[in-house]
Each structure stands twice: as C-alpha cells, then as structure tokens.
Design an enzyme around this catalytic site. Structure first.
Site, short mmCIF file in Angstrom:
data_model
loop_
_atom_site.label_atom_id
_atom_site.label_comp_id
_atom_site.label_asym_id
_atom_site.label_seq_id
_atom_site.Cartn_x
_atom_site.Cartn_y
_atom_site.Cartn_z
N GLU A 178 -57.64 -13.37 -39.48
CA GLU A 178 -56.81 -13.70 -39.16
C GLU A 178 -56.58 -13.99 -37.68
OE1 GLU A 178 -54.95 -10.13 -37.74
OE2 GLU A 178 -52.88 -10.60 -37.96
N ASP B 92 -59.45 -8.12 -39.81
CA ASP B 92 -57.60 -8.36 -38.63
C ASP B 92 -58.02 -8.23 -37.42
OD1 ASP B 92 -54.96 -6.69 -39.06
OD2 ASP B 92 -55.57 -5.16 -37.57
C1 GLC Z 1 -52.65 -7.73 -37.34
C2 GLC Z 1 -51.83 -7.51 -38.71
C3 GLC Z 1 -50.17 -6.41 -37.92
C4 GLC Z 1 -51.20 -5.83 -37.49
C5 GLC Z 1 -51.52 -6.03 -36.50
C6 GLC Z 1 -52.46 -4.40 -35.52
O1 GLC Z 1 -52.06 -8.64 -36.94
O2 GLC Z 1 -51.71 -8.00 -39.87
O3 GLC Z 1 -49.92 -5.99 -39.43
O4 GLC Z 1 -49.97 -4.21 -37.43
O5 GLC Z 1 -52.65 -6.52 -36.95
O6 GLC Z 1 -53.63 -3.92 -36.93
#
Ligand code: GLC
Length: 567
Positions: free
Chosen positions: A291, A231
């Site tokens: 991500e 993440d």
């Molecule tokens: C990432 C996740 C999202 C979350 C953020 C903070 O972007 O996909 O859903 O709110 O991280 O952890």
C-alpha cells in the site's frame, strides 16, 4: 465504406481456463520468463461486503468460496482479501487482535482452508492483508504492554511521557483526526497511534516485533497463502527523538493545522525492514504487494529495492489521484513504465471514492467505466481490481451522519463522510439486497443496483461486465498485452491517448478517447515499421475504422478501440 463497429464489443474467443489453449498459454508465460503474478489479474475483496452465506448481513469466507466460479469466469487469477482476522472491528478489521486466526464473523479456520483449496482448484491464489504498522488495542501484546512499565511487551509499542500536564509528547497528528497520542492513566504515559486510538503503533525498532510479524507471515504461507498486501507500510517507523513535525499554512479536513509528516512517515528504515520481510517471502515463493502512497514515481521506484529485493508489487496509487485527461495520464504512464520496475496499477479500492463515481460525468458513466478498463488493463504491468468495479458499482455515501459506520466519517462529517460509500455490498442481482444477503445488509445498497448487477449484466452484451470479461480474456491470450513493450503514439493529442503494445512480431494498438466529444485519431506508424499495417479489431466500444485503408479511428465520446496490427 467505413465498417461501423459502434458500441458492442467484438471478439470473444470462447476459451475455457482448462483448455489445451490455456495450458499452451501457461507454457508461453513460463517461456517469457515471468513470475506468475506478473501476468495475473488480482481482485480485491472486502469480505464484509462480498457475499453473505449465513444471512447475518455481513459477508464471509464461505460467501467468497461460493463465488469462485464467477471470479474464474471473469478472468481473475488472485484474490486479495482485506483483513479477516479476529478484530473489534473499529476499523473494520484493520485493528487486528489475533493475527493467526479467523474472525468468527467471517467463519472458521476450516472455512479458510476450504476457500484456499477451492481457489487452488480454479488456479486462483489467495493473498491476505498484513496489518504491519499497528495492532488492535485488544491484542494480547498491547494488553500486556499497557499493564505496566515493566511488562514484557511494554517496548513493543511506543510509550512516552507527556511534555507536561495534559501535553502529549509532541505535535504529531493521527491521520484519522485529533492527536496521535493517547494518555493511559494506569501507567501515566502516552502511546502513539497514527490511525485510531484503538490501533496502537507497533515499535518496529524492537527486533522482537519484527520477528513476531515475520512469523505471522510464515504461519499463513504454510497454509497456502500466496502473498500479502502490506498495509500502511510508510508509517512503520517514527523518529526516536520525537521531533515536532513542521506546521504548514491552512487547515486539514478535520480543522487541524496542516502538517508535513516529516518525522513520522516514510523514514528510510522501513525499506530495510521490508527487505528482510521479502527474504522470508522468498523462502516461500510469495509475493508482497505494498500500500504505497507516494508523492511521485521516483519514490514509488524505491519500494522495489535497489536490487529488486523489496516489494515485487508496490501499488501505483498516484494513478488514483489523477484526472481523466489524455495528457496527464500519458505523462504518468510514461514515467511509471520507464521507471524500471514491473508496474502495479490500481484505479479504485476500499479507501477512496469508487472509480465509476470519480471519473463518471453523469452522462457517459458506463462508457467511461469501459474506457478506464480499456486503459489500465491494457498497460504493461499487473492490475489490481476492486470488487464491483467490473459491474460499474458506484459510491453510495451515507446521506445522514447517524448512518455513518466508518468512524472518520462521524468525526469529519460533513467534509469527510468516511469510506462507507465505497464498501457497500456487491450487487449480484436486481432482487432484494442485490442478492448479497437475505438478512439486513450492514451498509445500504444504492438504487443503481437494479441496473448494475452481475445477473442483469451477464445477459447484456454491451454491459460493463461483459466488456471486462472480454478484455481480461484478451490479456490472457495475447502475448503483446501480457508482455509487450509500451510505445506511446500521437503524444501531443489533447484528447486521445493511444499506444502500441509490442512483443516480438505481435503488435496491439490501443486508442482511447478521453474526452466527451467525438474524435478522430490518425496514425502514422511508419516509424514502427507498420506503415501499411491492417487492423483486426479485438475489442471496441464506440469506435469505427475502415480496416481496408487503415488511416484513422473515429471515436464516440469516451470510445475505446483495441486492435491487432497485421503487417
Ligand atoms: C490502510 C487501509 C485502511 C485502514 C488503514 C489503517 O490505509 O487500507 O482501510 O483504515 O490502513 O489500518
């Protein structure tokens, strides 16, 4: 005479996963020298919303386990479960208060082990979500950190003095609105949070933090987890001098000045940290998915690492920002495909408006959903689907501010409605609560669940669901779709994207009408040594050809045509 094959899909090879065919395929995959994840189809599950086994209105691990047969039948090889660890749920699990346990809302560790072993029986791997950038403010590390300036964990987070009374250390902003600094009167310092104040950023410059997080990954690998989706990797490091970010003209969706996140995003140190994380993953044969929101393809490429020693699967999230346009998508795919890494394609997820709604024109929505599937599931690379995409689930944004659950929607209403709309419960049938729960679902279900649900679509040969099933089966059985090189055709066509996938002497043609008008696509395949090739249709929606004299494909608006080309 043209043989009309409008609408419905064509070829369904009734092959089951455990057949001798499947075993032979598996051997071929190995022969092609690929890792399992390169030919796998991943499927993202938002556990709150997938299936509720205890009828409390929130999905759970036993709910997921009860749907493994559905996933197997669909053609899924790995599930990525977004955070299911103990959490105050301010950011619905992305605020983790214990990395090595399961939130009781989702079940127990025993339920988790059961899910992994049931998945394994079906040859489905389990991927977890590692929230590396921050913890919950209720995590024991942070509770200790804030307890005093000399606490053992003080330096595990980013604490600084303010610039003066009521003045944060610098001008950095939280991506979720307001300042990125929160003042804590107990120790009279500010802590940094790129997301909500309840998500304090970890200090990755402290080796103890790195070690603790690496140990978390080991803990789950030993329990049978096949990898992690990482993440928010690009916010791991910040400039230690806390230099102010440059202010840009205009305002953002929260009404704050626009800013270039020069000193708190994408610092080069993140790459070396990810390389060390990869070493741990390699000890367990695990896969790391990123991500990776990037500005361009060359930035995406960096996440693979100079020696393929960083992330195996940095997600191409650029794709989610592009319009449905043949020239735009053709250009983008050419760039990603040529970049050298194994692509990871995504069209929708839990943070962005669902693809069905984003691409839909209100008239051809189901055809567009099939077109997008025909597009990204026939590219060279690994796709990551999002639950409900396969049944054409649409966004269901809250209609009133008081219904909003996602805090950014409350803060940014009505410009920013938050992410509830893309996280509504999976639509299993046309009954009450779409068969998700017998209780009260935590988010409301759109009226379209009456037509777009697993049960109804299973029985409809023309459904979006059946199109996905056939396509995923094709991917599995066809070496060109799995492994073949990508060759763009008719590269100046403004409406149709077409390409070949070619592996050894096996060639598959894909033709996609990305316009709302009927189109005819003509081919001259002489350059590929296929001047007199005959097409054998594999799958089609709104497409017609004359297989005897193959010169063109006639496509309805948003039609799809996929065929094997025989010399
Ligand atoms: C990432 C996740 C999202 C979350 C953020 C903070 O972007 O996909 O859903 O709110 O991280 O952890």
């Amino acid at each position: 005479m043209l043989r009309r094959i409008f609408a419905a899909a064509i070829l369904v090879l009734g092959l089951s996963a455990c057949s001798p065919w499947a075993v032979a395929q598996q051997q071929k995959v190995v022969a092609e020298g690929r890792a399992w994840w390169q030919h796998a189809v991943f499927y993202e599950i938002y556990p709150r919303s997938f299936a509720d086994s205890n009828n409390d209105g929130v999905g759970d691990l036993n709910g997921i386990a009860s749907k493994l047969d559905y996933l197997k039948d669909l053609g899924v090889d790995a599930i990525w479960i977004t955070p299911c660890f103990p959490s105050p749920q301010v950011d619905f699990g992305y605020d983790v208060s214990d990395y090595e346990a399961i939130d009781p809302m989702y079940g127990t560790m025993k339920d988790f082990d059961h899910l992994v072993s049931e998945a394994k029986k079906r040859n489905i791997r389990v991927i977890l979500d590692l929230v590396v950038n921050h913890t919950s403010d209720q995590h024991k590390w942070f509770l200790d950190s804030k307890s005093s300036k000399t606490a053992v964990h003080r330096d595990w987070y980013i604490w600084r003095d303010g610039k003066g009374p009521d003045q944060p250390p610098n001008n950095w902003l939280s991506t979720f609105g307001l300042s990125a600094w929160k003042y804590d009167p107990a120790t009279m310092q500010y802590y940094y949070h790129y997301f909500y104040p309840e998500q304090p950023d970890l200090n990755w410059r402290n080796p103890a933090v790195e070690k603790a997080m690496f140990d978390v990954t080991r803990f789950w690998y030993k329990r049978g987890v096949a990898g992690f989706r990482l993440d928010a990797v690009d916010s791991l490091f910040e400039d230690p001098n806390l230099t102010d970010n440059p202010v840009l003209p205009g305002k953002d969706k929260f009404g704050r000045p626009n800013m270039e996140e020069k000193y708190n995003k994408k610092l080069p140190e993140m790459h070396t940290a990810l390389q060390r994380l990869r070493k741990v993953a390699d000890e367990y044969g695990a896969v790391l998915i990123g991500e990776t929101w990037t500005e361009n393809v060359s930035e995406l490429k960096e996440y693979y690492g100079g020696h393929s020693d960083e992330l195996q699967m940095p997600m191409d999230l650029l794709l989610t920002k592009l319009p449905l346009s043949a020239p735009v998508l053709r250009d983008h795919i050419a760039g990603v495909d040529a970049s050298g890494g194994w692509p990871t394609y995504v069209i929708t997820n839990h943070d962005i408006v669902r693809s069905y709604t984003r691409y839909g024109d209100g008239t051809h929505n189901d055809d567009i959903a099939k077109l997008m599937a025909g597009f990204y599931l026939t590219l060279r690379g690994t796709p990551i689907m999002y639950y409900g995409e396969e049944i054409g689930m649409e966004n269901n944004d809250p209609k009133r501010k008081e219904d909003v659950k996602d805090p950014i929607g409350q803060l940014g209403w009505p410009t920013e409605k938050g992410r509830d709309g893309e996280r509504t419960p999976m639509q299993w049938n046309a009954g009450r609560n779409a068969g998700f729960t017998k209780g009260t679902p935590w988010l409301s279900i759109p009226a379209s669940a009456k037509t777009h649900n697993v049960e109804s679509e299973r029985h409809d040969p023309n459904s979006v669901l059946n199109f996905y099933r056939r396509l995923l089966l094709l991917r599995k059985e066809d070496s060109a779709l799995r492994e073949g090189k990508y060759i763009a055709l008719n590269v100046s066509d403004p409406n149709i994207m077409s390409y070949l996938r070619q592996y050894e002497d096996n060639t598959v043609l894909v033709v996609l009408n990305m316009s709302a008008t009927k189109q005819k696509s003509r081919f001259d395949l002489a350059a590929q040594g296929l001047a007199s090739a005959k097409p054998a249709t594999l799958l089609a929606n709104g497409a017609a050809v004359d297989p005897a004299v193959f010169k063109s494909v006639a496509l309805e608006p948003y039609g799809v045509y996929i065929a094997k080309l025989n010399k």
